[in-house]
Design a protein around this motif. Structure first.
Motif, PDB file in Angstrom:
ATOM      1  N   PHE A  74       2.388  -2.130  -9.723  1.00 11.56           N
ATOM      2  CA  PHE A  74       1.381  -3.191  -9.739  1.00 11.56           C
ATOM      3  C   PHE A  74       0.989  -3.521 -11.175  1.00 11.56           C
ATOM      4  O   PHE A  74       0.911  -2.630 -12.020  1.00 11.56           O
ATOM      5  CB  PHE A  74       0.154  -2.694  -8.962  1.00 11.56           C
ATOM      6  N   HIS A  75       0.742  -4.798 -11.463  1.00 11.50           N
ATOM      7  CA  HIS A  75       0.299  -5.196 -12.802  1.00 11.50           C
ATOM      8  C   HIS A  75      -1.100  -5.770 -12.703  1.00 11.50           C
ATOM      9  O   HIS A  75      -1.333  -6.738 -11.982  1.00 11.50           O
ATOM     10  CB  HIS A  75       1.270  -6.207 -13.404  1.00 11.50           C
ATOM     11  N   LYS A  76      -2.012  -5.143 -13.468  1.00  9.62           N
ATOM     12  CA  LYS A  76      -3.422  -5.517 -13.372  1.00  9.62           C
ATOM     13  C   LYS A  76      -3.701  -6.815 -14.121  1.00  9.62           C
ATOM     14  O   LYS A  76      -3.317  -6.948 -15.287  1.00  9.62           O
ATOM     15  CB  LYS A  76      -4.219  -4.371 -14.004  1.00  9.62           C
ATOM     16  N   THR A  77      -4.361  -7.767 -13.475  1.00  6.42           N
ATOM     17  CA  THR A  77      -4.761  -9.005 -14.149  1.00  6.42           C
ATOM     18  C   THR A  77      -6.228  -9.277 -13.818  1.00  6.42           C
ATOM     19  O   THR A  77      -6.796  -8.619 -12.938  1.00  6.42           O
ATOM     20  CB  THR A  77      -3.934 -10.221 -13.665  1.00  6.42           C
ATOM     21  N   ILE A 107       0.865  -1.199   0.000  1.00  5.74           N
ATOM     22  CA  ILE A 107       0.000   0.000   0.000  1.00  5.74           C
ATOM     23  C   ILE A 107       0.895   1.241   0.000  1.00  5.74           C
ATOM     24  O   ILE A 107       0.652   2.183  -0.754  1.00  5.74           O
ATOM     25  CB  ILE A 107      -0.957  -0.015   1.216  1.00  5.74           C
ATOM     26  N   VAL A 108       1.963   1.203   0.783  1.00 10.38           N
ATOM     27  CA  VAL A 108       2.904   2.337   0.833  1.00 10.38           C
ATOM     28  C   VAL A 108       3.552   2.528  -0.541  1.00 10.38           C
ATOM     29  O   VAL A 108       3.684   3.649  -1.033  1.00 10.38           O
ATOM     30  CB  VAL A 108       3.969   2.117   1.939  1.00 10.38           C
ATOM     31  N   ALA A 109       3.903   1.420  -1.203  1.00 12.59           N
ATOM     32  CA  ALA A 109       4.534   1.512  -2.531  1.00 12.59           C
ATOM     33  C   ALA A 109       3.588   2.180  -3.526  1.00 12.59           C
ATOM     34  O   ALA A 109       4.003   3.017  -4.334  1.00 12.59           O
ATOM     35  CB  ALA A 109       4.921   0.119  -3.016  1.00 12.59           C
ATOM     36  N   ILE A 125       5.158   8.741 -10.018  1.00 11.24           N
ATOM     37  CA  ILE A 125       4.434   9.007 -11.272  1.00 11.24           C
ATOM     38  C   ILE A 125       4.909  10.308 -11.931  1.00 11.24           C
ATOM     39  O   ILE A 125       4.991  10.410 -13.146  1.00 11.24           O
ATOM     40  CB  ILE A 125       2.902   9.009 -11.012  1.00 11.24           C
ATOM     41  N   PHE A 126       5.289  11.294 -11.089  1.00 12.54           N
ATOM     42  CA  PHE A 126       5.736  12.586 -11.625  1.00 12.54           C
ATOM     43  C   PHE A 126       7.192  12.523 -12.089  1.00 12.54           C
ATOM     44  O   PHE A 126       7.654  13.386 -12.818  1.00 12.54           O
ATOM     45  CB  PHE A 126       5.564  13.694 -10.568  1.00 12.54           C
ATOM     46  N   LEU A 145      -3.780   0.001  -3.250  1.00 13.24           N
ATOM     47  CA  LEU A 145      -4.463   1.173  -2.699  1.00 13.24           C
ATOM     48  C   LEU A 145      -5.966   1.107  -2.995  1.00 13.24           C
ATOM     49  O   LEU A 145      -6.797   1.474  -2.163  1.00 13.24           O
ATOM     50  CB  LEU A 145      -3.850   2.441  -3.309  1.00 13.24           C
ATOM     51  N   GLN A 146      -6.302   0.608  -4.184  1.00  9.38           N
ATOM     52  CA  GLN A 146      -7.723   0.449  -4.530  1.00  9.38           C
ATOM     53  C   GLN A 146      -8.379  -0.575  -3.607  1.00  9.38           C
ATOM     54  O   GLN A 146      -9.501  -0.375  -3.146  1.00  9.38           O
ATOM     55  CB  GLN A 146      -7.863  -0.029  -5.981  1.00  9.38           C
TER      56      GLN A 146
END
Ligand code: HEM
Length: 207
Positions: free
Chosen positions: A102-105, A83-85, A94-95, A113-114
């Protein structure tokens, strides 16, 4: 990267109807609260109560769907360092052009975080609004139910505080849904068509 059916039909139906109902409940609820005048108090109360029952009906189906399909596992909290990452990615990396941690599967469509945000929406904010709303609705029966020590002010305050939390969630959710996509409105399109990019098959160790 493969195109997969990320959001099943019921999930999309649930997502969009819930969004519509919550926005309508916010509009009518804050009129009842006295923030502005739109439909008139009496009418706003009537609409609010109809929308609230519809939302409760939808939640009953959604809970059943999550339990029977096993999709409730999508909300199991990740380890705190993940979560911290994610928070560091949104806040700093990101900036600086850093990679997404994270890689979405299909098996894990929410980032850490979501998971934390949706879990708190489902187990804290929604039940708080639901229970306080019910108590509000059945105020006339409190004496009969033996709830004499309950204060209407406390119930109203809980309901309004939960409504503010719901509004804050909506703002953050919209901001992230619109901005955190590699193609313009990619996340919104995915929730309409159901199809999204799956980066690579990950193991549950990603949790
Ligand atoms: C996202 C969902 C919801 C939002 C954003 C919301 C928001 C609000 C707000 C801001 C108020 C005004 C509170 C005050 O000033 O005291 C209100 C009143 C109320 N809400 Fe909700 N609410 C939601 C869901 C519900 C649910 C699920 C129920 C019933 C089960 C419910 C029942 C009521 C009732 C009975 C009132 C009082 C109406 C009156 O004064 O006669 N609400 N709501």
């Amino acid at each position: 990267m493969a195109r997969v059916m990320m959001y099943k039909r019921f999930e999309r139906l649930w997502h969009w109807s819930q969004a519509l109902l919550i926005i309508s409940l916010l509009i009518t609820g804050f009129e009842v609260h006295g923030t502005y005048r739109l439909f008139g108090f009496e009418q706003a109360v009537d609409y609010h109560v109809i929308l609230a029952w519809t939302l409760i009906g939808l939640w009953v189906f959604a809970i059943f769907w999550h339990l029977t399909t096993g999709e409730w596992r999508q909300y199991i909290p990740s380890s705190p360092n993940k979560i911290v990452a994610m928070a560091r990615y949104y806040g700093v990396d990101i900036f600086m052009g850093g990679g997404h941690p994270f890689h979405k599967t299909r098996q894990q469509k929410h980032n850490p975080l979501q998971r934390a945000a949706y879990l708190s929406l489902h187990v804290v904010i929604s039940p708080a609004i639901w229970i306080s709303g019910w108590l509000y609705l059945f105020y006339a029966s409190w004496a009969e139910w033996g709830l004499l020590s309950l204060s209407l002010g406390a119930v109203a305050l809980t309901h309004t505080a939960a409504a503010f939390a719901m509004f804050a969630f909506l703002v953050a959710h919209l901001y992230l849904a619109i901005t955190m996509s590699t193609v313009p409105l990619g996340n919104v399109k995915a929730m309409i068509t159901g199809y999204d990019d799956e980066e690579e098959e990950q193991t549950l160790a990603q949790n």
